[in-house]
Structure formats: C-alpha cells, structure tokens
Design a protein around this motif. Sequence first.
Motif, mmCIF file in Angstrom:
data_model
loop_
_atom_site.group_PDB
_atom_site.id
_atom_site.type_symbol
_atom_site.label_atom_id
_atom_site.label_comp_id
_atom_site.label_asym_id
_atom_site.label_seq_id
_atom_site.Cartn_x
_atom_site.Cartn_y
_atom_site.Cartn_z
ATOM 1 N N GLU A 47 -0.606 -17.324 -2.794
ATOM 2 C CA GLU A 47 0.694 -17.967 -2.983
ATOM 3 C C GLU A 47 1.780 -16.918 -2.842
ATOM 4 O OE1 GLU A 47 1.077 -19.903 -6.756
ATOM 5 O OE2 GLU A 47 0.733 -18.093 -7.899
ATOM 6 N N PRO A 48 3.006 -17.357 -2.586
ATOM 7 C CA PRO A 48 4.087 -16.403 -2.303
ATOM 8 C C PRO A 48 4.331 -15.416 -3.440
ATOM 9 C CG PRO A 48 4.753 -18.631 -1.710
ATOM 10 C CD PRO A 48 3.445 -18.748 -2.451
ATOM 11 N N SER A 49 4.631 -14.218 -3.048
ATOM 12 C CA SER A 49 4.979 -13.156 -3.985
ATOM 13 C C SER A 49 5.740 -12.094 -3.215
ATOM 14 C CB SER A 49 3.722 -12.537 -4.585
ATOM 15 O OG SER A 49 4.042 -11.362 -5.295
ATOM 16 N N THR A 50 6.801 -11.624 -3.788
ATOM 17 C CA THR A 50 7.502 -10.498 -3.188
ATOM 18 C C THR A 50 7.260 -9.262 -4.048
ATOM 19 O OG1 THR A 50 9.194 -11.939 -2.256
ATOM 20 C CG2 THR A 50 9.732 -9.597 -2.422
ATOM 21 N N ARG A 51 7.737 -9.284 -5.286
ATOM 22 C CA ARG A 51 7.673 -8.103 -6.144
ATOM 23 C C ARG A 51 6.242 -7.651 -6.432
ATOM 24 N NH1 ARG A 51 11.860 -11.045 -7.097
ATOM 25 N NH2 ARG A 51 10.714 -12.579 -8.315
ATOM 26 N N THR A 52 5.392 -8.576 -6.866
ATOM 27 C CA THR A 52 4.027 -8.182 -7.240
ATOM 28 C C THR A 52 3.255 -7.676 -6.029
ATOM 29 O OG1 THR A 52 4.046 -9.796 -9.045
ATOM 30 C CG2 THR A 52 1.898 -8.969 -8.350
ATOM 31 N N ASN A 53 3.339 -8.389 -4.925
ATOM 32 C CA ASN A 53 2.630 -7.984 -3.718
ATOM 33 C C ASN A 53 3.094 -6.604 -3.252
ATOM 34 O OD1 ASN A 53 1.157 -7.881 -1.366
ATOM 35 N ND2 ASN A 53 2.054 -9.689 -0.461
ATOM 36 N N LEU A 54 4.403 -6.425 -3.140
ATOM 37 C CA LEU A 54 4.922 -5.140 -2.678
ATOM 38 C C LEU A 54 4.649 -4.020 -3.676
ATOM 39 C CD1 LEU A 54 8.322 -6.159 -1.041
ATOM 40 C CD2 LEU A 54 6.191 -5.476 0.094
ATOM 41 N N SER A 55 4.683 -4.321 -4.972
ATOM 42 C CA SER A 55 4.446 -3.258 -5.958
ATOM 43 C C SER A 55 3.016 -2.742 -5.877
ATOM 44 C CB SER A 55 4.794 -3.720 -7.375
ATOM 45 O OG SER A 55 3.911 -4.714 -7.821
ATOM 46 N N PHE A 56 2.046 -3.634 -5.682
ATOM 47 C CA PHE A 56 0.664 -3.174 -5.542
ATOM 48 C C PHE A 56 0.464 -2.390 -4.253
ATOM 49 C CE2 PHE A 56 -0.546 -6.019 -8.977
ATOM 50 C CZ PHE A 56 -1.523 -5.265 -9.609
ATOM 51 N N SER A 57 0.984 -2.901 -3.164
ATOM 52 C CA SER A 57 0.830 -2.206 -1.875
ATOM 53 C C SER A 57 1.492 -0.837 -1.914
ATOM 54 C CB SER A 57 1.433 -3.044 -0.743
ATOM 55 O OG SER A 57 0.715 -4.242 -0.587
ATOM 56 N N THR A 58 2.704 -0.780 -2.430
ATOM 57 C CA THR A 58 3.426 0.485 -2.510
ATOM 58 C C THR A 58 2.709 1.473 -3.421
ATOM 59 O OG1 THR A 58 5.517 -0.659 -2.117
ATOM 60 C CG2 THR A 58 5.653 1.545 -3.069
ATOM 61 N N ALA A 59 2.256 0.994 -4.569
ATOM 62 C CA ALA A 59 1.550 1.884 -5.497
ATOM 63 C C ALA A 59 0.307 2.472 -4.844
ATOM 64 C CB ALA A 59 1.181 1.129 -6.775
ATOM 65 N N MET A 60 -0.464 1.633 -4.182
ATOM 66 C CA MET A 60 -1.692 2.123 -3.547
ATOM 67 C C MET A 60 -1.372 3.169 -2.485
ATOM 68 S SD MET A 60 -4.850 1.988 -3.778
ATOM 69 C CE MET A 60 -6.450 2.022 -3.010
ATOM 70 N N MET A 61 -0.362 2.912 -1.683
ATOM 71 C CA MET A 61 -0.003 3.874 -0.636
ATOM 72 C C MET A 61 0.551 5.167 -1.232
ATOM 73 S SD MET A 61 1.362 1.484 2.477
ATOM 74 C CE MET A 61 2.275 0.279 1.535
ATOM 75 N N ARG A 62 1.331 5.087 -2.308
ATOM 76 C CA ARG A 62 1.858 6.297 -2.953
ATOM 77 C C ARG A 62 0.757 7.121 -3.599
ATOM 78 N NH1 ARG A 62 7.619 4.113 -5.371
ATOM 79 N NH2 ARG A 62 8.666 4.217 -3.355
#
Length: 177
Positions: A47-62
């Motif tokens: 289902e749609p998500s902006t903040r949660t989806n991006l926060s997990f992706s960004t955290a993993m990449m960082r």
Amino acid sequence: MRHIIDLSDLTMEEFNELYKLTSNIIDRPEGYTDACRGKVLGSLFYEPSTRTNLSFSTAMMRLGGSVVGFSNPNSSSAAKGETLKDTITMVSNYADMIVMRNPHEGAAKAASMFSEVPIINAGDGGHLHPTQTLADMTTILRLRGSADNMKIGLCGDLKYGRTVHSLIHFLANYKNV
C-alpha cells in the motif's frame, strides 16, 4: 532470526539495547557507513507510503546495504494472484531481511511464518506500526530522557490508526503515563 512484528514481543531490555544502538547511530553515523555492506533489504509495500518506504530505503543505503522490492503491488506478481506466502518465500531467498507494509491486519505476522529472514512490520492495516513507535520513542527519550510521568495527547484516527495503537501499547511499559 528476530522479527519485529509487534513491540510487545520485545522485552524492555531488548528495547533499551535497540534504543542505545539507534542513539549511537544518530550521534555517530560515520561509524556505521559499512554496517550493512553486502546485505540486501527486501522492501515490500503493498500500500502507498512515502515516509516509511523512503526512510527504510535511505537507512539501508546509508548503512552500506542495498534495497530490492516494490512500492506498488501492481508491479509485482501479486497483481497476477501470487500469494503472500509465495512472495515472502521467494523474496527471502534474495534478501537478508524484509520490511513490509500491507493493508491487511496480521499480514506481517503471517509473513513471519513463511520467511527464512527477519520480517519488519512497517504497518499492517489498522493494526500496528511498530517502526513508527520506535521512531516516536526515540524522539521522546532523546528529548525527555524517560517516558515515565508523561502526559500525552493523541489525535487523529484513534480507532483505525495503527501508529496510535502501537504507541499506546508500548507506553504502557512506563510509569504514570
């Protein structure tokens, strides 16, 4: 293997260790740039998500890792009728952990029964959102030092709001909230 489905599955000792690690990463991010090197996060957002989806992706990449998955189930085999069990079984062969948001209550728990890797519940229907509670508790504890003797007001969708449900349940671990 440790799933994060519901924060009531964590002891307060486990939560405190997780909080210490989180605070250390916030205070000294340069010490963690390779912490997930070679690790893959499977990101399954039904289902749609902006903040949660991006926060997990960004955290993993960082943290030096990579991300695979989907943010729209219509771009996956779920659109052709693939079951949650089949998706989780397949993705757990490619990923070292799976973060999942699903519109159905209990979907994360069900996924944990089929997965060979840890499942992180990023929201399941109107049920729970433990990762938001972890973020909220990190903010509260960093600002106040404790959640004991705290008055908190909650507004919004109190009946179906998964963020509210998770936070209320977790705050019950503190005194005089």
